[in-house]
Design a protein around this motif. Structure first.
Motif, PDB file in Angstrom:
ATOM      1  N   LEU A  19       9.926  -0.800   0.341  1.00 19.33           N
ATOM      2  CA  LEU A  19      10.819  -0.994  -0.799  1.00 19.33           C
ATOM      3  C   LEU A  19      11.248  -2.451  -0.841  1.00 19.33           C
ATOM      4  N   ARG A  20      10.982  -3.083  -1.976  1.00 16.62           N
ATOM      5  CA  ARG A  20      11.368  -4.486  -2.174  1.00 16.62           C
ATOM      6  C   ARG A  20      12.331  -4.561  -3.354  1.00 16.62           C
ATOM      7  N   LEU A  74       8.393  10.834  -9.252  1.00 16.94           N
ATOM      8  CA  LEU A  74       7.987   9.743  -8.372  1.00 16.94           C
ATOM      9  C   LEU A  74       8.059  10.155  -6.909  1.00 16.94           C
ATOM     10  N   SER A  75       8.070  11.458  -6.657  1.00 15.31           N
ATOM     11  CA  SER A  75       8.282  11.952  -5.297  1.00 15.31           C
ATOM     12  C   SER A  75       7.184  11.534  -4.316  1.00 15.31           C
ATOM     13  N   ASN A  76       6.001  11.222  -4.801  1.00 11.78           N
ATOM     14  CA  ASN A  76       4.911  10.804  -3.908  1.00 11.78           C
ATOM     15  C   ASN A  76       4.791   9.296  -3.767  1.00 11.78           C
ATOM     16  N   LEU A  77       5.669   8.573  -4.425  1.00 11.65           N
ATOM     17  CA  LEU A  77       5.633   7.121  -4.385  1.00 11.65           C
ATOM     18  C   LEU A  77       5.912   6.616  -2.966  1.00 11.65           C
ATOM     19  N   THR A  78       5.072   5.716  -2.476  1.00 15.25           N
ATOM     20  CA  THR A  78       5.261   5.172  -1.130  1.00 15.25           C
ATOM     21  C   THR A  78       5.674   3.704  -1.149  1.00 15.25           C
ATOM     22  N   THR A  79       5.332   2.971  -2.196  1.00 14.28           N
ATOM     23  CA  THR A  79       5.648   1.554  -2.292  1.00 14.28           C
ATOM     24  C   THR A  79       6.278   1.266  -3.642  1.00 14.28           C
ATOM     25  N   LEU A  80       7.409   0.564  -3.620  1.00 20.42           N
ATOM     26  CA  LEU A  80       8.100   0.233  -4.862  1.00 20.42           C
ATOM     27  C   LEU A  80       8.653  -1.176  -4.757  1.00 20.42           C
ATOM     28  N   ASP A  81       8.331  -2.006  -5.738  1.00 22.28           N
ATOM     29  CA  ASP A  81       8.827  -3.373  -5.802  1.00 22.28           C
ATOM     30  C   ASP A  81       9.583  -3.543  -7.110  1.00 22.28           C
ATOM     31  N   LEU A  82      10.901  -3.693  -6.995  1.00 20.27           N
ATOM     32  CA  LEU A  82      11.765  -3.891  -8.162  1.00 20.27           C
ATOM     33  C   LEU A  82      12.477  -5.234  -8.060  1.00 20.27           C
ATOM     34  N   SER A  83      11.795  -6.206  -7.532  1.00 27.57           N
ATOM     35  CA  SER A  83      12.372  -7.532  -7.365  1.00 27.57           C
ATOM     36  C   SER A  83      12.615  -8.203  -8.711  1.00 27.57           C
ATOM     37  N   SER A  84      13.642  -9.033  -8.763  1.00 31.15           N
ATOM     38  CA  SER A  84      13.962  -9.853  -9.941  1.00 31.15           C
ATOM     39  C   SER A  84      14.174  -9.029 -11.198  1.00 31.15           C
ATOM     40  N   ASN A  85      15.015  -7.991 -11.096  1.00 28.99           N
ATOM     41  CA  ASN A  85      15.285  -7.128 -12.231  1.00 28.99           C
ATOM     42  C   ASN A  85      16.762  -7.047 -12.602  1.00 28.99           C
ATOM     43  N   SER A  86      17.616  -7.829 -11.991  1.00 32.57           N
ATOM     44  CA  SER A  86      19.065  -7.801 -12.255  1.00 32.57           C
ATOM     45  C   SER A  86      19.673  -6.422 -12.011  1.00 32.57           C
ATOM     46  N   SER A 135      15.697   4.530  11.077  1.00 33.77           N
ATOM     47  CA  SER A 135      15.114   4.300  12.402  1.00 33.77           C
ATOM     48  C   SER A 135      13.623   3.964  12.401  1.00 33.77           C
ATOM     49  N   ASN A 136      12.917   4.174  11.296  1.00 33.43           N
ATOM     50  CA  ASN A 136      11.496   3.841  11.250  1.00 33.43           C
ATOM     51  C   ASN A 136      11.217   2.423  10.774  1.00 33.43           C
ATOM     52  N   LEU A 137      12.267   1.697  10.402  1.00 36.73           N
ATOM     53  CA  LEU A 137      12.066   0.328   9.926  1.00 36.73           C
ATOM     54  C   LEU A 137      11.402  -0.536  10.993  1.00 36.73           C
ATOM     55  N   THR A 138      10.375  -1.252  10.582  1.00 37.61           N
ATOM     56  CA  THR A 138       9.759  -2.253  11.443  1.00 37.61           C
ATOM     57  C   THR A 138      10.046  -3.651  10.903  1.00 37.61           C
ATOM     58  N   THR A 139      10.234  -3.767   9.596  1.00 37.42           N
ATOM     59  CA  THR A 139      10.529  -5.042   8.963  1.00 37.42           C
ATOM     60  C   THR A 139      11.740  -4.887   8.061  1.00 37.42           C
ATOM     61  N   LEU A 140      12.738  -5.727   8.292  1.00 38.71           N
ATOM     62  CA  LEU A 140      13.962  -5.710   7.486  1.00 38.71           C
ATOM     63  C   LEU A 140      14.315  -7.130   7.119  1.00 38.71           C
ATOM     64  N   ARG A 141      14.439  -7.372   5.832  1.00 39.86           N
ATOM     65  CA  ARG A 141      14.737  -8.711   5.329  1.00 39.86           C
ATOM     66  C   ARG A 141      16.040  -8.668   4.543  1.00 39.86           C
ATOM     67  N   LEU A 142      17.049  -9.380   5.043  1.00 32.90           N
ATOM     68  CA  LEU A 142      18.377  -9.405   4.440  1.00 32.90           C
ATOM     69  C   LEU A 142      18.875 -10.832   4.218  1.00 32.90           C
ATOM     70  N   LEU A 159      11.073   4.802   5.386  1.00 31.77           N
ATOM     71  CA  LEU A 159      10.923   3.356   5.169  1.00 31.77           C
ATOM     72  C   LEU A 159      10.519   2.644   6.450  1.00 31.77           C
ATOM     73  N   THR A 160       9.492   1.824   6.345  1.00 35.23           N
ATOM     74  CA  THR A 160       9.107   0.947   7.441  1.00 35.23           C
ATOM     75  C   THR A 160       9.365  -0.511   7.079  1.00 35.23           C
ATOM     76  N   THR A 161       9.337  -0.820   5.782  1.00 38.34           N
ATOM     77  CA  THR A 161       9.595  -2.173   5.300  1.00 38.34           C
ATOM     78  C   THR A 161      10.646  -2.123   4.203  1.00 38.34           C
ATOM     79  N   LEU A 162      11.712  -2.898   4.400  1.00 42.28           N
ATOM     80  CA  LEU A 162      12.791  -2.971   3.414  1.00 42.28           C
ATOM     81  C   LEU A 162      13.150  -4.430   3.212  1.00 42.28           C
ATOM     82  N   ASP A 163      13.070  -4.880   1.964  1.00 42.28           N
ATOM     83  CA  ASP A 163      13.372  -6.266   1.631  1.00 42.28           C
ATOM     84  C   ASP A 163      14.500  -6.294   0.608  1.00 42.28           C
ATOM     85  N   LEU A 164      15.662  -6.753   1.065  1.00 45.03           N
ATOM     86  CA  LEU A 164      16.858  -6.833   0.230  1.00 45.03           C
ATOM     87  C   LEU A 164      17.364  -8.273   0.136  1.00 45.03           C
ATOM     88  N   ALA A 165      16.483  -9.230   0.291  1.00 42.60           N
ATOM     89  CA  ALA A 165      16.876 -10.636   0.256  1.00 42.60           C
ATOM     90  C   ALA A 165      17.436 -11.010  -1.110  1.00 42.60           C
TER      91      ALA A 165
END
Length: 165
Positions: free
Chosen positions: A48-49, A20-32, A87-94, A67-73
């Motif tokens: 990364l969500r 998965l080394s070339n993966l740029t977007t990953l959404d693992l929301s709602s997986n316990s 340092s490259n984050l533009t959007t951070l959701r906590l 990472l430019t977008t990180l969602d850990l809500a």
């Protein structure tokens, strides 16, 4: 493969997919998910969500410098020190965590959107230096009880930042 939005029972199920080394977007929301250690090697991730999981330790994310977008809500996070290196984050959701100390975020100068609602935060003085910030959500915290934090909010609003508190 550059993007995945799938449901898994664990991170090991994700890594079992192969390279998965070339993966740029990953959404693992709602997986316990609680252990995200295996994600630390996905250095090409830009988005990364991980919302609605059971994550408490974010140390594994500290080397994901692209990472430019990180969602850990909606997790169980209280210590965000490891995020201070992203340092490259533009959007951070906590939102909806157990965070009380936001000092580590003070150096994330590229942040434009920072969502910190529904935590245990009262002191936001470290966020006053975020010069690119456009939106800051602090709703559901105790920042209104701290005069220094109120001054930071006023300073940010004077710069045109949309601050919710």
């Amino acid at each position: 493969m550059t993007s995945l939005n799938l449901t898994f029972n664990s991170i090991s199920d994700v890594t079992a997919l192969g390279d998965l080394s070339n993966l740029t977007t990953l959404d693992l929301s709602s997986n316990s998910i609680s252990d995200i250690t295996a994600l630390g090697s996905l250095s090409n991730l830009t988005t990364l969500r991980l919302t609605f999981n059971s994550i408490s330790d974010v140390t594994a994310l500290s080397d994901l410098s692209n990472l430019t977008t990180l969602d850990l809500a909606s997790n169980s996070i209280s210590d965000i020190t490891a995020l201070g290196s992203l340092s490259n984050l533009t959007t951070l959701r906590l939102t909806f965590n157990s965070i009380s100390d936001v000092t580590a975020l003070g150096g994330l100068s590229n942040l434009t959107t920072l969502e910190l609602g529904a935590n245990d935060i009262s002191d936001i003085t470290a966020l006053g230096s975020l010069s690119n910030l456009e939106r800051l959500n602090l709703g559901g915290n105790n920042v209104g009880d701290d005069p220094d934090s109120l001054q930071v909010i006023q300073t940010l609003q004077d710069r045109g930042v949309d601050v919710e508190y």
